[in-house]
Design a protein around this motif. Sequence first.
Motif, PDB file in Angstrom:
ATOM      1  N   GLN A  46       0.863  -1.208  -0.024  1.00 60.42           N
ATOM      2  CA  GLN A  46       0.041  -0.081   0.109  1.00 60.42           C
ATOM      3  C   GLN A  46       0.825   1.265  -0.043  1.00 60.42           C
ATOM      4  N   ASN A  47       0.215   2.406  -0.137  1.00 61.19           N
ATOM      5  CA  ASN A  47       1.063   3.617  -0.089  1.00 61.19           C
ATOM      6  C   ASN A  47       2.089   3.752   0.890  1.00 61.19           C
ATOM      7  N   GLU A  48       1.681   3.771   1.941  1.00 63.02           N
ATOM      8  CA  GLU A  48       2.196   4.211   3.166  1.00 63.02           C
ATOM      9  C   GLU A  48       3.395   2.979   3.361  1.00 63.02           C
ATOM     10  N   GLN A  49       2.983   1.957   2.927  1.00 67.00           N
ATOM     11  CA  GLN A  49       3.967   0.758   3.104  1.00 67.00           C
ATOM     12  C   GLN A  49       5.104   0.905   2.155  1.00 67.00           C
ATOM     13  N   SER A  50       4.771   1.235   0.828  1.00 67.82           N
ATOM     14  CA  SER A  50       5.659   1.514  -0.284  1.00 67.82           C
ATOM     15  C   SER A  50       6.682   2.412   0.247  1.00 67.82           C
ATOM     16  N   GLU A  51       6.098   3.578   0.804  1.00 69.73           N
ATOM     17  CA  GLU A  51       6.984   4.698   1.182  1.00 69.73           C
ATOM     18  C   GLU A  51       8.207   4.182   2.196  1.00 69.73           C
ATOM     19  N   LEU A  52       7.444   3.506   3.213  1.00 69.20           N
ATOM     20  CA  LEU A  52       8.318   3.046   4.390  1.00 69.20           C
ATOM     21  C   LEU A  52       9.399   2.148   3.829  1.00 69.20           C
ATOM     22  N   PHE A  53       9.043   1.444   2.836  1.00 68.11           N
ATOM     23  CA  PHE A  53      10.036   0.526   2.255  1.00 68.11           C
ATOM     24  C   PHE A  53      10.921   1.374   1.392  1.00 68.11           C
ATOM     25  N   SER A  54      10.534   2.100   0.714  1.00 70.43           N
ATOM     26  CA  SER A  54      11.547   2.963   0.025  1.00 70.43           C
ATOM     27  C   SER A  54      12.422   3.833   1.096  1.00 70.43           C
ATOM     28  N   LYS A  55      12.030   4.082   2.146  1.00 70.45           N
ATOM     29  CA  LYS A  55      12.795   4.716   3.114  1.00 70.45           C
ATOM     30  C   LYS A  55      13.937   3.799   3.727  1.00 70.45           C
ATOM     31  N   ILE A  56      13.492   2.676   3.779  1.00 66.08           N
ATOM     32  CA  ILE A  56      14.228   1.672   4.194  1.00 66.08           C
ATOM     33  C   ILE A  56      15.360   1.295   3.307  1.00 66.08           C
ATOM     34  N   MET A  57      15.134   1.192   2.170  1.00 67.10           N
ATOM     35  CA  MET A  57      16.038   0.962   1.076  1.00 67.10           C
ATOM     36  C   MET A  57      17.000   2.023   0.857  1.00 67.10           C
ATOM     37  N   ASP A  58      16.774   3.250   1.092  1.00 67.43           N
ATOM     38  CA  ASP A  58      17.500   4.322   1.044  1.00 67.43           C
ATOM     39  C   ASP A  58      18.478   4.527   2.160  1.00 67.43           C
ATOM     40  N   ALA A  59      17.770   3.991   3.486  1.00 64.23           N
ATOM     41  CA  ALA A  59      18.869   3.992   4.824  1.00 64.23           C
ATOM     42  C   ALA A  59      19.737   3.074   4.587  1.00 64.23           C
ATOM     43  N   GLN A  60      19.232   1.705   3.934  1.00 63.70           N
ATOM     44  CA  GLN A  60      20.267   0.731   3.782  1.00 63.70           C
ATOM     45  C   GLN A  60      21.533   1.052   2.872  1.00 63.70           C
ATOM     46  N   GLY A  61      20.888   1.949   1.838  1.00 64.63           N
ATOM     47  CA  GLY A  61      22.193   2.280   0.871  1.00 64.63           C
ATOM     48  C   GLY A  61      23.280   3.234   1.449  1.00 64.63           C
ATOM     49  N   GLU A  62      22.648   4.280   2.314  1.00 59.79           N
ATOM     50  CA  GLU A  62      23.310   5.295   3.042  1.00 59.79           C
ATOM     51  C   GLU A  62      24.427   4.354   4.099  1.00 59.79           C
ATOM     52  N   LEU A  63      23.720   3.341   4.985  1.00 55.40           N
ATOM     53  CA  LEU A  63      24.461   2.592   5.803  1.00 55.40           C
ATOM     54  C   LEU A  63      25.580   1.850   4.874  1.00 55.40           C
ATOM     55  N   ASP A  64      25.217   1.432   3.966  1.00 60.36           N
ATOM     56  CA  ASP A  64      26.247   0.709   3.134  1.00 60.36           C
ATOM     57  C   ASP A  64      27.540   1.502   2.609  1.00 60.36           C
ATOM     58  N   THR A  65      27.139   2.800   2.196  1.00 63.56           N
ATOM     59  CA  THR A  65      28.145   3.863   2.219  1.00 63.56           C
ATOM     60  C   THR A  65      29.063   4.190   3.362  1.00 63.56           C
ATOM     61  N   ILE A  66      28.315   4.332   4.378  1.00 69.15           N
ATOM     62  CA  ILE A  66      28.993   4.464   5.776  1.00 69.15           C
ATOM     63  C   ILE A  66      30.190   3.307   6.009  1.00 69.15           C
ATOM     64  N   SER A  67      29.743   2.190   5.858  1.00 69.79           N
ATOM     65  CA  SER A  67      30.381   0.842   6.101  1.00 69.79           C
ATOM     66  C   SER A  67      31.587   0.876   5.070  1.00 69.79           C
ATOM     67  N   GLU A  68      31.202   1.158   3.914  1.00 67.51           N
ATOM     68  CA  GLU A  68      32.273   1.058   2.748  1.00 67.51           C
ATOM     69  C   GLU A  68      33.341   2.209   3.169  1.00 67.51           C
ATOM     70  N   LEU A  69      33.035   3.244   3.483  1.00 67.57           N
ATOM     71  CA  LEU A  69      33.874   4.352   4.049  1.00 67.57           C
ATOM     72  C   LEU A  69      34.861   3.809   4.971  1.00 67.57           C
ATOM     73  N   ASP A  70      34.162   3.144   6.009  1.00 67.47           N
ATOM     74  CA  ASP A  70      34.974   2.834   7.264  1.00 67.47           C
ATOM     75  C   ASP A  70      35.942   1.757   6.729  1.00 67.47           C
ATOM     76  N   SER A  71      35.452   0.943   5.878  1.00 67.70           N
ATOM     77  CA  SER A  71      36.675  -0.301   5.334  1.00 67.70           C
ATOM     78  C   SER A  71      37.600   0.403   4.579  1.00 67.70           C
ATOM     79  N   PHE A  72      37.153   1.111   3.623  1.00 73.33           N
ATOM     80  CA  PHE A  72      38.333   2.105   3.059  1.00 73.33           C
ATOM     81  C   PHE A  72      39.321   2.697   4.040  1.00 73.33           C
ATOM     82  N   ILE A  73      38.961   3.424   4.929  1.00 76.01           N
ATOM     83  CA  ILE A  73      39.740   4.132   5.936  1.00 76.01           C
ATOM     84  C   ILE A  73      40.778   3.043   6.698  1.00 76.01           C
TER      85      ILE A  73
END
Length: 101
Positions: A46-73
């Motif tokens: 549903q609309n609200e669930q789809s928006e929440l899922f999209s936010k979760i995917m965005d947050a996971q992408g941001e977390l992946d970037t933070i983790s990659e930066l940490d590994s790089f450093i």
Amino acid sequence: MVIKFIENLFFGNIDLQARTVKSGSRADELRTFITNHQSEIETALQNEQSELFSKIMDAQGELDTISELDSFILGFRLGAAFTYDTFINTDTPYRDLNEKL
């Protein structure tokens, strides 16, 4: 003339992100799976669930970037520690026979 790595990095001649996923690799399979099924999930929700899922995917992408930066450093720090220990640190459990006491 030898061009130094740090100079190339400074002048932007080295792109640390310039890599692609090998076709048929496990990473390629996972990326394809996510891409193929993400739209199915968004359509089924549903609309609200789809928006929440999209936010979760965005947050996971941001977390992946933070983790990659940490590994790089961490990789750079380990490389620097390895270089220091190899070329600077002279501590050893034994001494050379020619070394003065």
